[in-house]
Design an enzyme around this catalytic site. Structure first.
Site, PDB file in Angstrom:
ATOM      1  N   SER A  80       0.817  -1.174   0.032  1.00  0.00           N
ATOM      2  CA  SER A  80      -0.056   0.101   0.070  1.00  0.00           C
ATOM      3  C   SER A  80       0.878   1.328   0.138  1.00  0.00           C
ATOM      4  O   SER A  80       0.343   2.316  -0.635  1.00  0.00           O
ATOM      5  CB  SER A  80      -0.818  -0.102   1.149  1.00  0.00           C
ATOM      6  OG  SER A  80      -1.749  -1.089   1.186  1.00  0.00           O
ATOM      7  N   HIS A  86       0.049  -1.215  -7.150  1.00  0.00           N
ATOM      8  CA  HIS A  86      -0.617  -0.966  -6.089  1.00  0.00           C
ATOM      9  C   HIS A  86      -2.177  -0.689  -6.557  1.00  0.00           C
ATOM     10  O   HIS A  86      -2.746   0.088  -7.119  1.00  0.00           O
ATOM     11  CB  HIS A  86      -0.498   0.375  -5.430  1.00  0.00           C
ATOM     12  CG  HIS A  86      -1.323   0.669  -4.335  1.00  0.00           C
ATOM     13  ND1 HIS A  86      -1.634   1.917  -4.117  1.00  0.00           N
ATOM     14  CD2 HIS A  86      -1.807  -0.035  -3.444  1.00  0.00           C
ATOM     15  CE1 HIS A  86      -2.724   1.903  -2.774  1.00  0.00           C
ATOM     16  NE2 HIS A  86      -2.635   0.562  -2.671  1.00  0.00           N
ATOM     17  N   GLU A 120      -1.432   1.649  -9.464  1.00  0.00           N
ATOM     18  CA  GLU A 120      -0.544   2.443  -9.520  1.00  0.00           C
ATOM     19  C   GLU A 120       0.808   1.624 -10.005  1.00  0.00           C
ATOM     20  O   GLU A 120       0.892   0.545  -9.197  1.00  0.00           O
ATOM     21  CB  GLU A 120      -0.214   3.372  -7.955  1.00  0.00           C
ATOM     22  CG  GLU A 120      -1.252   4.078  -7.789  1.00  0.00           C
ATOM     23  CD  GLU A 120      -1.178   4.932  -6.614  1.00  0.00           C
ATOM     24  OE1 GLU A 120      -0.633   5.952  -6.341  1.00  0.00           O
ATOM     25  OE2 GLU A 120      -1.567   4.190  -5.600  1.00  0.00           O
ATOM     26  N   ASN A 150      -2.343   7.343  -2.345  1.00  0.00           N
ATOM     27  CA  ASN A 150      -2.286   7.360  -1.062  1.00  0.00           C
ATOM     28  C   ASN A 150      -1.768   8.594  -0.351  1.00  0.00           C
ATOM     29  O   ASN A 150      -2.322   8.860   0.541  1.00  0.00           O
ATOM     30  CB  ASN A 150      -1.691   5.948  -0.506  1.00  0.00           C
ATOM     31  CG  ASN A 150      -2.591   4.638   0.035  1.00  0.00           C
ATOM     32  OD1 ASN A 150      -3.745   5.287   0.317  1.00  0.00           O
ATOM     33  ND2 ASN A 150      -2.117   3.820  -0.068  1.00  0.00           N
TER      34      ASN A 150
HETATM   35  N1  LIG Z   1      -6.683  -4.065   2.391  1.00  0.00           N
HETATM   36  C1  LIG Z   1      -6.572  -3.236   1.373  1.00  0.00           C
HETATM   37  O1  LIG Z   1      -7.309  -2.326   1.204  1.00  0.00           O
HETATM   38  C2  LIG Z   1      -5.357  -3.006   0.791  1.00  0.00           C
HETATM   39  C3  LIG Z   1      -5.239  -2.206  -0.619  1.00  0.00           C
HETATM   40  C4  LIG Z   1      -4.140  -2.186  -1.279  1.00  0.00           C
HETATM   41  C5  LIG Z   1      -3.096  -2.789  -0.895  1.00  0.00           C
HETATM   42  N2  LIG Z   1      -3.070  -3.484   0.084  1.00  0.00           N
HETATM   43  C6  LIG Z   1      -1.845  -4.088   0.655  1.00  0.00           C
HETATM   44  O2  LIG Z   1      -1.893  -5.562  -0.142  1.00  0.00           O
HETATM   45  C7  LIG Z   1      -1.187  -6.712   0.726  1.00  0.00           C
HETATM   46  C8  LIG Z   1      -2.147  -7.781   1.088  1.00  0.00           C
HETATM   47  O3  LIG Z   1      -3.403  -7.054   1.954  1.00  0.00           O
HETATM   48  P1  LIG Z   1      -4.503  -7.846   2.437  1.00  0.00           P
HETATM   49  O4  LIG Z   1      -5.510  -6.994   2.769  1.00  0.00           O
HETATM   50  O5  LIG Z   1      -4.862  -8.693   1.388  1.00  0.00           O
HETATM   51  O6  LIG Z   1      -3.985  -8.866   3.729  1.00  0.00           O
HETATM   52  P2  LIG Z   1      -4.676 -10.040   4.002  1.00  0.00           P
HETATM   53  O7  LIG Z   1      -4.262 -10.169   5.792  1.00  0.00           O
HETATM   54  O8  LIG Z   1      -6.308 -10.213   3.991  1.00  0.00           O
HETATM   55  O9  LIG Z   1      -3.995 -11.339   3.419  1.00  0.00           O
HETATM   56  C9  LIG Z   1      -2.508 -11.556   3.536  1.00  0.00           C
HETATM   57  C10 LIG Z   1      -2.556 -12.980   2.831  1.00  0.00           C
HETATM   58  O10 LIG Z   1      -1.071 -13.368   2.807  1.00  0.00           O
HETATM   59  C11 LIG Z   1      -0.908 -14.809   3.137  1.00  0.00           C
HETATM   60  N3  LIG Z   1       0.159 -14.768   3.702  1.00  0.00           N
HETATM   61  C12 LIG Z   1       0.931 -14.472   5.020  1.00  0.00           C
HETATM   62  N4  LIG Z   1       2.294 -14.790   4.873  1.00  0.00           N
HETATM   63  C13 LIG Z   1       2.542 -15.509   3.728  1.00  0.00           C
HETATM   64  C14 LIG Z   1       3.734 -15.831   3.017  1.00  0.00           C
HETATM   65  N5  LIG Z   1       4.891 -15.743   3.793  1.00  0.00           N
HETATM   66  N6  LIG Z   1       3.500 -16.488   1.839  1.00  0.00           N
HETATM   67  C15 LIG Z   1       2.336 -16.236   1.056  1.00  0.00           C
HETATM   68  N7  LIG Z   1       1.219 -15.809   1.686  1.00  0.00           N
HETATM   69  C16 LIG Z   1       1.291 -15.319   3.001  1.00  0.00           C
HETATM   70  C17 LIG Z   1      -2.146 -14.748   4.450  1.00  0.00           C
HETATM   71  O11 LIG Z   1      -2.516 -16.173   4.629  1.00  0.00           O
HETATM   72  C18 LIG Z   1      -3.273 -14.179   3.635  1.00  0.00           C
HETATM   73  O12 LIG Z   1      -3.881 -14.942   2.837  1.00  0.00           O
HETATM   74  C19 LIG Z   1      -0.680  -5.768   1.743  1.00  0.00           C
HETATM   75  O13 LIG Z   1       0.682  -5.372   1.411  1.00  0.00           O
HETATM   76  C20 LIG Z   1      -1.624  -4.560   2.010  1.00  0.00           C
HETATM   77  O14 LIG Z   1      -0.797  -3.229   2.507  1.00  0.00           O
HETATM   78  C21 LIG Z   1      -4.260  -3.787   0.839  1.00  0.00           C
END
Ligand SMILES: NC(=O)c1ccc[n+]([C@@H]2O[C@H](COP(=O)([O-])OP(=O)(O)OC[C@H]3O[C@@H](n4cnc5c(N)ncnc54)[C@H](O)[C@@H]3O)[C@@H](O)[C@H]2O)c1
Length: 314
Positions: A118, A139, A151, A190
């Site tokens: 993010s 992103h 992005e 962001n």
């Molecule tokens: N949630 C949002 O609105 C949003 C928006 C844009 C970007 N992001 C970014 O996207 C990324 C993921 O966010 P999210 O909201 O999907 O999180 P989330 O917690 O929903 O999902 C994370 C996933 O990663 C898995 N995981 C953990 N360790 C791992 C590993 N070593 N190898 C493979 N998989 C692994 C977990 O099992 C889970 O399925 C983050 O970097 C976050 O900042 C999030």
């Protein structure tokens, strides 16, 4: 051209991004280390069925999408045929660095490795990898299957070819990629969002108005014109001379703290976590949370249907 896509992480973003590629005909493998294959399939299927219900997807495309979905907890399956890998694991820099190092070692150098961080530095995430030229930021915004923007962030090492290929792939799946030419924390959207957020909280903290009124002030004023008039277009429309005069007078009164708000810190310490604890800046009930989420999704679906980006996939 059909690309083999792999997605590391089966959470909110990983499953949403998988839907983007699956509904455009790209075979997609999700690397799931904490959830069963059955659970991940169920999550993707729920999103696809929601899109069918909202008439954004045909049943036949949904069925084809499901037949192109692969789920594995073995990293070898994830790298085997992949052309592009999107990382969507937790926002922890060491965790991302280690995963990129592994992917970099296992994949042919022409495989693109993209991170969905993010706000974090893509350069830092790529620090332990050898082939830094194929590492790029992508992103996506949540929900990835409804919000068009992605992005695409270039580090000093990312090759121009990787930037072009990534932008082009995202365009072909109906996204609206923008190029971010410097790898700065928060990228473009962001940074803009958090500049507004900082001032919004500052207005409450300073007793200038209350929390509900801050949201009202935005929703009933410039938020109404933002979809068709960005701040830069607006500066030109009113004149850069007026914009300059207003900035010259008012900028010194705006919050410019490099620290998060003290009020926000206090709320976290007092377990006022918002919907999670039932109160934050505003009081929350389960009913109000559901209503707010429904309003948001209904609004996004309406925008996608109206937009030129709407690609009802049949
Ligand atoms: N949630 C949002 O609105 C949003 C928006 C844009 C970007 N992001 C970014 O996207 C990324 C993921 O966010 P999210 O909201 O999907 O999180 P989330 O917690 O929903 O999902 C994370 C996933 O990663 C898995 N995981 C953990 N360790 C791992 C590993 N070593 N190898 C493979 N998989 C692994 C977990 O099992 C889970 O399925 C983050 O970097 C976050 O900042 C999030």
């Amino acid at each position: 051209m059909t690309e083999n896509i792999s997605i590391c992480g089966s959470g909110l973003m990983g499953s949403g991004i998988a839907v983007v590629f699956l509904t455009s005909g790209h075979p997609t493998t999700i690397y799931a280390v904490e959830e069963s294959e059955e659970r991940v399939r169920e999550k993707v299927q729920t999103i696809l069925e929601y899109l069918v219900e909202k008439e954004l997807l045909s049943i036949s495309v949904k069925n084809i999408a499901l037949s192109h979905l692969f789920v594995s907890n073995d990293i070898q399956d994830v790298v085997a045929n992949a052309n592009v890998i999107f990382e969507c694991i937790p926002e922890k820099v060491e965790m991302k660095q280690t995963l990129f190092q592994t992917l970099d070692e296992l994949c042919d150098p022409n495989v693109i490795l993209a991170t969905n961080t993010s706000v974090m530095s893509i350069t830092e995430i790529a620090a332990l990898s050898k082939h830094k030229e194929r590492i790029v930021g992508t992103h996506f915004w949540n929900p990835a299957y409804l919000i068009p923007l992605v992005e695409v962030v270039k580090t000093v090492n990312t090759s121009e070819g990787v930037m072009e290929k990534t932008v082009s792939l995202l365009q072909t799946v109906g996204k609206h990629p923008i190029r971010v030419n410097k790898d700065v924390p928060g990228f473009v959207a962001n940074r803009l969002q958090h500049a507004l957020w900082r001032e919004a909280i500052h207005l409450i903290e300073s007793g200038i108005t209350d929390a509900a009124t801050v949201d009202e002030a935005i929703k009933y004023s410039f938020a109404m014109r933002l979809p068709v008039l960005g701040p830069i277009e607006n500066a030109d429309l009113v004149g850069t001379d007026l914009t300059y005069a207003i900035h010259d007078y008012v900028l010194k009164y705006l919050n410019n703290s490099p620290e998060p708000s003290k009020l926000l810190k206090h709320m976290v310490e007092e377990n006022q976590l918002g919907v999670k604890s039932g109160s934050g800046f505003l009081p929350w009930t389960e009913e109000k949370k559901k209503e707010t989420e429904k309003n948001l999704f209904d609004h996004l679906v309406k925008l996608v249907k109206e937009s030129e980006k709407s690609q009802v996939k049949k």
